[in-house]
Write an enzyme that holds these catalytic residues in place. Structure first.
Site, PDB file in Angstrom:
ATOM      1  CB  ALA A 122      -5.619  21.085 -20.001  1.00 31.74           C
ATOM      2  CB  CYS A 123      -7.742  23.834 -16.794  1.00 33.64           C
ATOM      3  SG  CYS A 123      -8.756  25.026 -15.916  1.00 33.64           S
ATOM      4  N   GLY A 124      -5.459  25.528 -15.006  1.00 33.14           N
ATOM      5  CA  GLY A 124      -4.812  25.775 -13.813  1.00 33.14           C
ATOM      6  C   GLY A 124      -6.005  26.077 -12.709  1.00 33.14           C
TER       7      GLY A 124
END
Length: 289
Positions: A122-124
């Site tokens: 969901a989040c890098g």
């Protein structure tokens, strides 16, 4: 290699009137999600949750995003490890550990930048030690790229990307990124992944392996929202234009403005919002603001 999709049993429910309600047991197709540990010179650097496939491109793009490499010749090779920690219960290689070898003379990653937690799909940037590490300075100046893109070309890119999302058609559960020629609209590469940042790293990695950095004169079209990390990845690869079908975040807009990157959001059919560097978009009859 790991599977891109997986099958599972589900109960499909149809809601209607008393006579119309239905319950059917059937199989469904899911997007696969597995961890990938990226090592450089046998030293762990990061673990990301990704859809298996194009792992070498993913690692190459990730190293560009982290500022470790900027040229194709710096990426020497990569191999899936077959050690005990990369095997499943049945002893088979899970292909979930990739060891990258950098070319001689290329500085290895700073050990302080190693991510000590999972980078989720969901989040890098969730595993980064601090926001200062995320704001890596790019060696490419996207503000100096004088490319212009016709608004009609830009408007076609979301549909061009959607038409190439083969695994999404089967699962409904993947993000996608396309690298396109800004002048012609030609699609150069498309990659899908459960993580939007992974999809972007994969297309940047494709560019690394084809010796195309910096990516001047290109548009990065993404299927979801435009987050800070996607703008950062585009800047690190020298991509001057980022277009997303959904909204950007405030930090994404701030970074785009600072970097001179053209940022487009809500690119859907005949309309779009331009949040930064609108001068790159050619419009026949511009409407005064």
């Amino acid at each position: 290699m790991g599977r891109v999709t997986a099958r599972t049993k589900i109960v499909h429910l149809t809601v209607g009137g008393a006579a119309d309600a239905a319950m059917v047991r059937r199989m469904d197709t899911l997007a696969a999600e597995e961890p990938l540990e990226i090592r450089v010179g046998s030293r762990p650097l990061a673990v990301t949750m990704r859809t298996p496939g194009d792992d070498v491109e993913l690692a190459a793009g990730f190293l560009v995003s982290e500022g470790v490499i900027t040229r194709a010749e710096q990426f020497a090779s990569a191999i899936h490890c077959a050690g005990a920690d990369s095997r499943g219960p049945d002893g088979a290689n899970t292909y979930n550990v990739l060891d990258v070898a950098l070319a001689a003379g290329t500085a290895p990653p700073d050990p302080a930048r190693a991510r000590h937690s999972y980078t989720t799909s969901a989040c890098g940037v969730c595993g980064a030690a601090s926001i200062d590490q995320v704001r890596t300075s790019s060696v490419f100046d996207v503000s100096a790229d004088d490319v212009r893109v016709d608004i009609a070309v830009l408007a076609r890119l979301p549909e061009a990307l959607r038409a190439r999302q083969a695994v999404f058609d089967r699962t409904g559960g993947l993000h996608a990124a396309a690298l396109c020629d800004a002048r012609t609209g030609d699609v150069l590469a498309v990659r899908e992944d459960v993580g939007r940042h992974n999809a972007v790293d994969k297309v940047i990695g494709w560019a690394v392996l084809h010796d195309r950095l910096p990516l001047r004169g290109t548009v990065l079209q993404v299927s979801g929202r435009a987050s800070f990390e996607l703008v950062q990845k585009a800047v690190m690869a020298g991509i001057p234009i980022l277009s997303a079908v959904s909204a950007p975040s405030s930090l994404a807009v701030a970074l785009a403005e600072t970097s001179g990157l053209t940022l487009v959001g809500f690119a859907r059919g005949t309309s779009m919002n331009v949040y930064a560097a609108a001068e790159r978009i050619a419009v026949d009859e511009p409407v005064p603001v």
